[in-house]
Motif scaffolding. Sequence first.
Motif, PDB file in Angstrom:
ATOM      1  N   PRO A   1       2.668  13.579  11.177  1.00  0.00           N
ATOM      2  CA  PRO A   1       3.151  12.870   9.977  1.00  0.00           C
ATOM      3  C   PRO A   1       3.856  13.816   9.008  1.00  0.00           C
ATOM      4  O   PRO A   1       3.468  14.977   8.845  1.00  0.00           O
ATOM      5  CB  PRO A   1       1.854  12.321   9.361  1.00  0.00           C
ATOM      6  N   ILE A   2       4.918  13.320   8.390  1.00  0.00           N
ATOM      7  CA  ILE A   2       5.639  14.108   7.393  1.00  0.00           C
ATOM      8  C   ILE A   2       5.391  13.576   5.983  1.00  0.00           C
ATOM      9  O   ILE A   2       5.605  14.303   5.005  1.00  0.00           O
ATOM     10  CB  ILE A   2       7.151  14.118   7.687  1.00  0.00           C
ATOM     11  N   LEU A   3       4.942  12.328   5.870  1.00  0.00           N
ATOM     12  CA  LEU A   3       4.656  11.731   4.563  1.00  0.00           C
ATOM     13  C   LEU A   3       3.375  10.911   4.665  1.00  0.00           C
ATOM     14  O   LEU A   3       3.170  10.191   5.657  1.00  0.00           O
ATOM     15  CB  LEU A   3       5.809  10.827   4.101  1.00  0.00           C
ATOM     16  N   THR A   4       2.534  10.999   3.651  1.00  0.00           N
ATOM     17  CA  THR A   4       1.309  10.207   3.590  1.00  0.00           C
ATOM     18  C   THR A   4       1.170   9.631   2.185  1.00  0.00           C
ATOM     19  O   THR A   4       1.281  10.372   1.198  1.00  0.00           O
ATOM     20  CB  THR A   4       0.069  11.049   3.928  1.00  0.00           C
ATOM     21  N   TYR A   5       0.960   8.321   2.124  1.00  0.00           N
ATOM     22  CA  TYR A   5       0.841   7.636   0.836  1.00  0.00           C
ATOM     23  C   TYR A   5      -0.476   6.867   0.786  1.00  0.00           C
ATOM     24  O   TYR A   5      -0.995   6.422   1.822  1.00  0.00           O
ATOM     25  CB  TYR A   5       1.996   6.651   0.622  1.00  0.00           C
ATOM     26  N   ALA A   6      -0.995   6.723  -0.413  1.00  0.00           N
ATOM     27  CA  ALA A   6      -2.155   5.856  -0.678  1.00  0.00           C
ATOM     28  C   ALA A   6      -1.690   4.706  -1.561  1.00  0.00           C
ATOM     29  O   ALA A   6      -0.881   4.905  -2.476  1.00  0.00           O
ATOM     30  CB  ALA A   6      -3.263   6.636  -1.365  1.00  0.00           C
TER      31      ALA A   6
ATOM     32  N   PRO B   1     -12.490   6.155  -1.851  1.00  0.00           N
ATOM     33  CA  PRO B   1     -11.926   5.474  -0.681  1.00  0.00           C
ATOM     34  C   PRO B   1     -10.595   4.791  -1.028  1.00  0.00           C
ATOM     35  O   PRO B   1     -10.462   4.153  -2.075  1.00  0.00           O
ATOM     36  CB  PRO B   1     -12.994   4.437  -0.318  1.00  0.00           C
ATOM     37  N   VAL B   2      -9.621   4.960  -0.161  1.00  0.00           N
ATOM     38  CA  VAL B   2      -8.306   4.359  -0.375  1.00  0.00           C
ATOM     39  C   VAL B   2      -7.790   3.805   0.947  1.00  0.00           C
ATOM     40  O   VAL B   2      -8.324   4.090   2.016  1.00  0.00           O
ATOM     41  CB  VAL B   2      -7.292   5.393  -0.926  1.00  0.00           C
ATOM     42  N   VAL B   3      -6.753   3.008   0.846  1.00  0.00           N
ATOM     43  CA  VAL B   3      -6.007   2.538   2.007  1.00  0.00           C
ATOM     44  C   VAL B   3      -4.650   3.230   1.954  1.00  0.00           C
ATOM     45  O   VAL B   3      -3.941   3.146   0.942  1.00  0.00           O
ATOM     46  CB  VAL B   3      -5.828   1.009   1.990  1.00  0.00           C
ATOM     47  N   GLY B   4      -4.309   3.937   3.001  1.00  0.00           N
ATOM     48  CA  GLY B   4      -3.052   4.682   3.010  1.00  0.00           C
ATOM     49  C   GLY B   4      -2.284   4.466   4.299  1.00  0.00           C
ATOM     50  O   GLY B   4      -2.699   3.698   5.177  1.00  0.00           O
ATOM     51  N   PHE B   5      -1.173   5.137   4.429  1.00  0.00           N
ATOM     52  CA  PHE B   5      -0.376   5.066   5.649  1.00  0.00           C
ATOM     53  C   PHE B   5       0.389   6.369   5.820  1.00  0.00           C
ATOM     54  O   PHE B   5       0.786   7.024   4.852  1.00  0.00           O
ATOM     55  CB  PHE B   5       0.579   3.863   5.627  1.00  0.00           C
TER      56      PHE B   5
END
Length: 536
Positions: free
Chosen positions: A137-142, A278-282
């Motif tokens: 992965p190059i980018l991770t967001y929450a 806790p979060v939901v990310g991608f």
Amino acid sequence: MNVSAWSIRNPIPAILLFALLTLAGLMAFRAMKIQQFPDIDLPMVVVNAGLPGASPAQLETEVARKLENAFANLQGLKHIYTKVQDGSVTVTAEFRLEKNTQTALDDVRAAISKIRADLPQDVREPTVNKLVLSGSPILTYAIAMPDMNEKELSWFVDNKITKALLSVRGVGSLTRVGGVSRQVNVALDPDKLLALNVSAGEISQQLRQVQQEAAGGRADIGGIEQSVRTIATVQTAEQLGQMEIALRDGRRIRLSEVAEVSDGVAEQRSAALLDGKPVVGFEIVRSLGASSVEVEDGVTKVLAELKAEHAKMEITEAFNFVEPVRENYTGSMTLLFEGAALAVLVVWLFLRNARATVVAATALPLAVIPTFACMYFMGFTLNVVTLLSLSLVVGVLVDDAIVEIENIMRHLEMGKTPYQAAMEAADEIGLAVIATTFTLIAVFLPTAFMSGVPGKFFVQFGWTAAISVFFSLVVARMLTPMMAAYILKPRVAHKIPAWVEYYSGWASYCLKHRVKTMIGATIFFVGAFALVPLLP
């Protein structure tokens, strides 16, 4: 034929040639991808096989060893790596670098098909993929939305965000991290099953037929032939509860009569935390050959549009591996410009002539910019390796032009016209300039043919350096003499600087005392190697 003399007599073709090369280079530079490292293709194939509930010992005996034995006789195989976990086996087959990756992939698939019948019946169909080094992965967001719970937010990421971001050019895949997955739970009532004389296996077998569509052939309806499909799909847990179950005695009951059907979530086996919460990310993975910078720009634009549609949506950038790429690119380009400026400054300090400095300095951009065109057509990218190559040779690119212009200046001091001085000086040292340039090419180009994994990276280094040095030769033999003939002015002999006289004295001493000079050079040579073991 003396190309320098031809260029001096016919300046327009040379000017047009470099104008076209410069234009092609500028267009190629704008179209080139920006990456951290070049994408390399290694002949490594990864095979994943799953058997839910099986122990590692069972998987090693019944799956892993059979796969290893099937791969052992493949041509060009170098190593086999096996990883066994609860319920899954991962076998990585590494081939020699000379092996074509697609051929290796086909060979592994053929080997698996031969032993597929020997594997346990319940084992999931093995997946075969080639190893992609750009798959991290190059980018991770929450993401967070106050009006959505964890289940709804997970569905929002899987449905809305995934569809939006996969449309961005260069995005290879998007994976949700954290959150929950939807699952329809069917809790059977043992007492009711016993009363109806039906087993859980019978219920499970009929449930497997749900969510399936099959071709039903064709039918002639109203004189028109139409295709027919058999549909067994449900959208909600309530619809699944209304599904009819056929009993052995011919009776039919609804699933809700013997079980409690509810729409829930699957067991959570992983979690994502941001600042301990806790979060939901991608995570976003770029596709092979795509520019990391372009992917980030496209993703940022799409996320801004989604945020405009959902005002309460909060997006936090957890990891960004594109920013180092952008910083390395900016730093390398800055270093390239600084090196070019210093090279021009040194030329001016030694020539002390503005017109001669302009003629010599022109060789620098006219050697670098056409190199981008060749890099683009060879499939290279703007990465650490190629920019390092250009940074190393930036001082070398003006060497040929300096030699040419210095000799022309010497002829001008003899009282010759610029035209005559350029004609004679270029012809006088032409062979020496060509020999010097091809010596440099002979130093850099072999790195492009290195073996092993390092050779996969240095192929772009070697070709970039060799091509730029070759263009510097073309500039020095065609453009530099032509520009000198029409730009320089007649010049009278000037006083030799004091430092040149000192240097001439040292050079004369070395020529008169050759034995002492060779002894001193040998001592320095041996002493330098003697210091190598002392290096940390």
